[in-house]
Scaffold this motif. Structure first.
Motif, mmCIF file in Angstrom:
data_model
loop_
_atom_site.group_PDB
_atom_site.id
_atom_site.type_symbol
_atom_site.label_atom_id
_atom_site.label_comp_id
_atom_site.label_asym_id
_atom_site.label_seq_id
_atom_site.Cartn_x
_atom_site.Cartn_y
_atom_site.Cartn_z
ATOM 1 N N ALA A 69 0.831 -1.206 0.000
ATOM 2 C CA ALA A 69 0.000 0.000 0.000
ATOM 3 C C ALA A 69 0.864 1.255 0.000
ATOM 4 C CB ALA A 69 -0.938 -0.003 1.207
ATOM 5 N N LEU A 70 1.964 1.230 0.756
ATOM 6 C CA LEU A 70 2.877 2.372 0.791
ATOM 7 C C LEU A 70 3.517 2.586 -0.572
ATOM 8 C CD1 LEU A 70 4.583 1.755 4.244
ATOM 9 C CD2 LEU A 70 3.157 3.716 3.650
ATOM 10 N N ARG A 71 3.953 1.491 -1.219
ATOM 11 C CA ARG A 71 4.539 1.604 -2.540
ATOM 12 C C ARG A 71 3.513 2.170 -3.529
ATOM 13 N NH1 ARG A 71 6.348 -2.396 -6.301
ATOM 14 N NH2 ARG A 71 4.394 -3.475 -5.882
ATOM 15 N N ALA A 72 2.257 1.731 -3.407
ATOM 16 C CA ALA A 72 1.206 2.227 -4.295
ATOM 17 C C ALA A 72 0.971 3.729 -4.104
ATOM 18 C CB ALA A 72 -0.091 1.462 -4.053
ATOM 19 N N SER A 73 1.257 4.230 -2.895
ATOM 20 C CA SER A 73 1.082 5.660 -2.622
ATOM 21 C C SER A 73 2.294 6.485 -3.039
ATOM 22 C CB SER A 73 0.799 5.881 -1.132
ATOM 23 O OG SER A 73 1.965 5.637 -0.353
ATOM 24 N N GLY A 74 3.352 5.818 -3.568
ATOM 25 C CA GLY A 74 4.524 6.541 -4.057
ATOM 26 C C GLY A 74 5.754 6.442 -3.190
ATOM 27 N N VAL A 75 5.661 5.742 -2.046
ATOM 28 C CA VAL A 75 6.815 5.611 -1.150
ATOM 29 C C VAL A 75 7.771 4.554 -1.701
ATOM 30 C CG1 VAL A 75 7.569 5.007 1.188
ATOM 31 C CG2 VAL A 75 5.448 6.285 0.854
ATOM 32 N N THR A 76 9.059 4.885 -1.692
ATOM 33 C CA THR A 76 10.097 3.930 -2.080
ATOM 34 C C THR A 76 10.453 3.095 -0.858
ATOM 35 O OG1 THR A 76 10.972 5.500 -3.689
ATOM 36 C CG2 THR A 76 12.420 3.681 -3.033
ATOM 37 N N ILE A 77 10.502 1.774 -1.022
ATOM 38 C CA ILE A 77 10.764 0.871 0.099
ATOM 39 C C ILE A 77 12.104 0.174 -0.125
ATOM 40 C CG2 ILE A 77 9.916 -1.076 1.450
ATOM 41 C CD1 ILE A 77 7.917 1.171 1.455
ATOM 42 N N VAL A 78 12.981 0.231 0.888
ATOM 43 C CA VAL A 78 14.225 -0.537 0.878
ATOM 44 C C VAL A 78 14.142 -1.527 2.034
ATOM 45 C CG1 VAL A 78 16.734 -0.478 0.958
ATOM 46 C CG2 VAL A 78 15.476 1.436 -0.062
ATOM 47 N N LEU A 79 14.239 -2.805 1.702
ATOM 48 C CA LEU A 79 13.975 -3.872 2.655
ATOM 49 C C LEU A 79 15.192 -4.759 2.816
ATOM 50 C CD1 LEU A 79 11.839 -5.849 4.117
ATOM 51 C CD2 LEU A 79 11.580 -6.866 1.848
ATOM 52 N N THR A 80 15.600 -5.025 4.066
ATOM 53 C CA THR A 80 16.556 -6.101 4.311
ATOM 54 C C THR A 80 15.814 -7.188 5.075
ATOM 55 O OG1 THR A 80 17.402 -5.470 6.511
ATOM 56 C CG2 THR A 80 18.373 -4.383 4.588
ATOM 57 N N THR A 81 16.109 -8.430 4.753
ATOM 58 C CA THR A 81 15.394 -9.522 5.411
ATOM 59 C C THR A 81 16.187 -10.810 5.303
ATOM 60 O OG1 THR A 81 13.342 -10.797 5.428
ATOM 61 C CG2 THR A 81 14.090 -10.002 3.286
ATOM 62 N N HIS A 82 16.020 -11.680 6.304
ATOM 63 C CA HIS A 82 16.556 -13.031 6.227
ATOM 64 C C HIS A 82 15.498 -13.998 5.713
ATOM 65 C CE1 HIS A 82 19.849 -11.667 8.985
ATOM 66 N NE2 HIS A 82 20.515 -12.425 8.156
#
Length: 338
Positions: A208-221
């Motif tokens: 939903a955040l990405r759809a609103s225009g926010v860029t997401i940088v994710l780190t995950t295991h």
């Protein structure tokens, strides 16, 4: 720091603090929202945490940064977010240098860290509202209410943080990161230690955040998390960025397929007549697994089926399975060790 330098720094901070929110938001919006150029970081102990990192993150994408423990993921994020001083190199956040234009750069960024660093005796409402004020944002109770409701925290708004579960505290960290309406959101292991339901809720929120225009940088295991959500993937190992690729293209180029044959009986070993096909026995000898590259002109599946018939090996079912992102990730790291 000498008195003259201190005065200059205070004057610069005062001028940036007076810069209206609208003027920050109205600055030109380049396609690349995070630009990292020739970035290296060496600690006093001599440890090289990052080695000549070059990376561009596009506006509005979900970018997953993957790597084993100690690979440099958190160091890279911490430098971009202004928590750790950079060594050599340049980092721009939405066009703003993170060193010379610190306030303007930091205004664009929200960070959800790994550690739960919150005041245990504050209420949820107060700690999220305070985070907003730290960035010079005007009070906006309606926006704070929306964030808390989106994160299923509204009924906990008056609860002290010390009374919340670990999963709820992690939601509060996300609410704090979103409090000043950032355009870039860093999620450093956001679902570590949370249950499956909350993890999927967070995935929905990220989309939903990405759809609103926010860029997401994710780190995950959780590699399946990156496979589920990411548009592009970067792999870092021993401080070096070894790969950056569109997820779909990466899986297309490096992914392999497995043909799984469910046998009518079971085998103790693979007959010599089938040795040319590099088969594996699985499921207690009741399955034969043939791994192949689907992009090859000749996959030898027809020849395999013919040889099975000649060897009088019958199967009752078959299926194919595509390599997962996790399998590709593991194979990349294995190649790096060689």
């Amino acid at each position: 720091m000498n008195r003259k330098s201190n005065v200059v720094r205070q004057r610069a901070e005062r001028d940036l603090a007076r810069l209206p929110e609208a003027s920050l938001l109205a600055l030109p919006r380049p396609r690349v929202v995070i630009s990292v150029s020739n970035l290296s970081k060496t600690y006093a102990s001599g440890f090289h945490a990052l080695k000549d990192i070059n990376l561009e993150i596009r506006r509005g994408e979900i970018f997953a940064l993957l790597g084993p423990n100690g690979a440099g993921k958190t160091t890279l994020i911490s430098i971009i977010c202004g928590i750790i001083n950079p060594g050599v190199g340049t980092v721009l956040a939405d066009g703003h240098d993170i060193v010379t234009e610190y306030r303007a750069a930091r205004f664009k960024i929200g960070l959800v860290p790994q550690e739960l660093t919150t005041d245990a005796f504050e209420t949820v409402w107060d700690t999220v509202s305070f985070s907003r004020r730290l960035f010079g944002r005007r009070a906006n109770p309606g926006y704070i209410e929306k964030v808390l409701k989106d994160l299923s925290l509204w009924d906990k708004k008056d609860s002290k943080l010390i009374t919340l579960s670990g999963g709820m505290k992690r939601r509060v960290l996300i609410a704090k990161a979103l409090s000043h309406e950032p355009e870039i959101l860093f999620l450093d292991e956001p679902t570590a230690g949370v249950d499956v339901d909350l993890r999927r809720e967070m995935w929905q929120l990220v989309r939903a955040l990405r759809a609103s225009g926010v860029t997401i940088v994710l780190t995950t295991h959780y590699i399946e998390e990156a496979e589920e959500m990411a548009d592009r993937v970067g792999v870092i190992n021993q401080g070096e960025l070894i790969l950056v690729e569109d997820k779909a293209e990466l899986m297309h180029k490096l992914g392999r397929k497995r043909l799984i044959l469910h046998l009518e009986g079971s085998l103790e070993c693979i007959p010599s007549a089938l040795a040319a096909h590099a088969l594996e026995l699985a499921a207690g000898g009741t399955e034969l697994v043939y791994t192949y590259d689907p992009h090859d002109e000749q996959t030898d599946i027809t020849a395999l089926l013919g040889d099975l018939y000649k060897a009088d090996i019958r199967f009752k079912d078959l299926r194919t399975k595509q390599s997962s992102l996790e399998e590709i990730f593991v194979s990349l790291l294995r190649e790096e060790r060689r």
